[in-house]
Design an enzyme around this catalytic site. Sequence first.
Site, short mmCIF file in Angstrom:
data_model
loop_
_atom_site.label_atom_id
_atom_site.label_comp_id
_atom_site.label_asym_id
_atom_site.label_seq_id
_atom_site.Cartn_x
_atom_site.Cartn_y
_atom_site.Cartn_z
N CYS A 138 0.82 -1.22 0.00
CA CYS A 138 0.00 0.00 0.00
C CYS A 138 0.85 1.26 0.00
O CYS A 138 0.30 2.37 -0.08
CB CYS A 138 -0.95 0.00 1.18
N HIS B 26 -2.91 7.18 3.35
CA HIS B 26 -3.42 5.94 2.77
C HIS B 26 -4.75 5.60 3.44
O HIS B 26 -4.93 5.82 4.63
CB HIS B 26 -2.40 4.83 2.97
N ASN C 104 -10.19 0.45 0.55
CA ASN C 104 -8.74 0.48 0.35
C ASN C 104 -8.43 0.01 -1.08
O ASN C 104 -8.50 -1.19 -1.36
CB ASN C 104 -8.07 -0.41 1.40
O1 UT7 Z 1 -3.46 -1.34 3.65
C1 UT7 Z 1 -2.88 -2.56 4.00
C2 UT7 Z 1 -2.67 -2.60 5.44
N1 UT7 Z 1 -3.81 -3.18 6.10
C3 UT7 Z 1 -4.34 -2.56 7.14
O2 UT7 Z 1 -3.98 -1.46 7.47
C4 UT7 Z 1 -5.39 -3.32 7.93
C5 UT7 Z 1 -5.12 -3.14 9.40
N2 UT7 Z 1 -6.06 -3.88 10.23
C6 UT7 Z 1 -7.35 -3.49 10.39
O3 UT7 Z 1 -7.79 -2.53 9.77
C7 UT7 Z 1 -8.22 -4.23 11.38
O4 UT7 Z 1 -7.38 -5.05 12.15
C8 UT7 Z 1 -9.31 -5.08 10.72
C9 UT7 Z 1 -10.36 -4.17 10.11
C10 UT7 Z 1 -8.74 -6.01 9.66
C11 UT7 Z 1 -10.01 -5.94 11.79
O5 UT7 Z 1 -10.52 -5.09 12.81
P1 UT7 Z 1 -10.18 -5.39 14.34
O6 UT7 Z 1 -10.91 -4.39 15.12
O7 UT7 Z 1 -8.70 -5.43 14.50
O8 UT7 Z 1 -10.83 -6.78 14.57
P2 UT7 Z 1 -10.12 -8.15 15.04
O9 UT7 Z 1 -9.32 -8.74 13.94
O10 UT7 Z 1 -9.45 -7.93 16.36
O11 UT7 Z 1 -11.37 -9.05 15.29
C12 UT7 Z 1 -12.30 -8.76 16.35
C13 UT7 Z 1 -13.52 -9.64 16.18
C14 UT7 Z 1 -13.19 -11.11 15.92
O12 UT7 Z 1 -14.17 -11.90 16.54
P3 UT7 Z 1 -13.85 -12.64 17.93
O13 UT7 Z 1 -12.69 -13.52 17.67
O14 UT7 Z 1 -13.55 -11.54 18.90
O15 UT7 Z 1 -15.12 -13.35 18.23
C15 UT7 Z 1 -13.36 -11.25 14.43
O16 UT7 Z 1 -13.68 -12.56 14.05
O17 UT7 Z 1 -14.24 -9.21 15.03
C16 UT7 Z 1 -14.50 -10.31 14.18
N3 UT7 Z 1 -14.58 -9.85 12.81
C17 UT7 Z 1 -15.74 -9.46 12.28
N4 UT7 Z 1 -16.98 -9.37 12.76
C18 UT7 Z 1 -17.95 -8.91 11.97
C19 UT7 Z 1 -13.59 -9.73 11.89
N5 UT7 Z 1 -14.09 -9.26 10.75
C20 UT7 Z 1 -15.42 -9.08 10.96
C21 UT7 Z 1 -16.47 -8.61 10.16
N6 UT7 Z 1 -17.71 -8.54 10.70
N7 UT7 Z 1 -16.28 -8.20 8.89
#
Ligand code: UT7
Length: 332
Positions: free
Chosen positions: A116, A256, A286
């Site tokens: 990115c 970004h 993104n």
């Molecule tokens: O440009 C390239 C670089 N990439 C980035 O900058 C991405 C950086 N990361 C992020 O933006 C975030 O980490 C994400 C958007 C990918 C995920 O958000 P998060 O707040 O970090 O969520 P998490 O991965 O800690 O997951 C929390 C919970 C999990 O459930 P449990 O295990 O707590 O029950 C996930 O399974 O949220 C769940 N989850 C979702 N729930 C509903 C993950 N994706 C989803 C979803 N809808 N789409």
Amino acid sequence: MDKINAIITGIGAFVPEYILTNEEISKMVDTTDEWIMTRIGIKERHILKEPGSGTSDMAVKAVEQLLKKTNTSPDEIDLLICTTVTPDMQFPATANIISDKVGIINAFSFDINAGCSGFLYGMSVASKFVTSGQYKKVILVGADKMSSIVDYTDRSVSPIFGDGAGAILLEPTTEDYGFVDEILRVDGSGRNHLHQKAGGSIKPASHESVDAREHFIYQEGQPVFKAAVKGMADVSVEMMEKHNLTNENLAWLVPHQANLRIIDATANRMNLAREKVMINIERYGNTTDGTLPLLLWEWEKKLKKGDNIIFATFGAGFTWGAILYKWAYDAK
Ligand code: UT7
């Protein structure tokens, strides 16, 4: 001899027509509009649906618009650089394909892949060709068909990405505008958290790799999130301190667009008012290499000659950085 600076003299962009909404994603995976809006900040993204169309087709549209807007003929272009993580093919470079489709024939062209941060690294590289004095018209185009590597059965990845392209023209000037300074960084150990497992030389495509869904984006969200918040804010604050910039004399942050929470955290560390931050993640998601030029394209009319701008990115690699730029024209 006067010092040669490189300036951006025009912007073109393209997003495909089809809009993929949170409602539609909620039918593919277990998620909601509310979760996506609060955790990422995206409402919709554009997706290239036409069979047989790839990254170059969006890039061509952006470049053609750029040439038209700047009244430039394709045979005047000296160099075209494409930044992408979703090339049309493993080889040749997508830049070569774009040049052919646009009719750029008196030039050379190549790709840059820096996740990115591709467009940011690309601005650094492209500007050096101009400031060398050897090249007069250089196109930098960032384009990605992210939908070609998103697993639409994976709820942690499918809401994030969209397709799109943007292009800028770089030209020389002896006036005091253009690229002022840059801080570019890499930490290759970050590759473990964000990559595509198969399709490269380590693991060429096979029936097994397809069955294991290894041609899609693999992302561990949390470590990427943490590194992004720190990396993007660190270099942006360092750039501000180095050049005595504050909320008063910095006109714009062009960040970004990966997650609204990462953008807000960066702006907060910079003590920058929200209205000085370019944000369009809600409508495009993104688009990887498309985010920075799509922002410039939408904000072009608001930019004023002499505006101090910081571009900041974080992406797969890990790659990150900040560029300080002094805007060189008032839009017509
Ligand atoms: O440009 C390239 C670089 N990439 C980035 O900058 C991405 C950086 N990361 C992020 O933006 C975030 O980490 C994400 C958007 C990918 C995920 O958000 P998060 O707040 O970090 O969520 P998490 O991965 O800690 O997951 C929390 C919970 C999990 O459930 P449990 O295990 O707590 O029950 C996930 O399974 O949220 C769940 N989850 C979702 N729930 C509903 C993950 N994706 C989803 C979803 N809808 N789409």
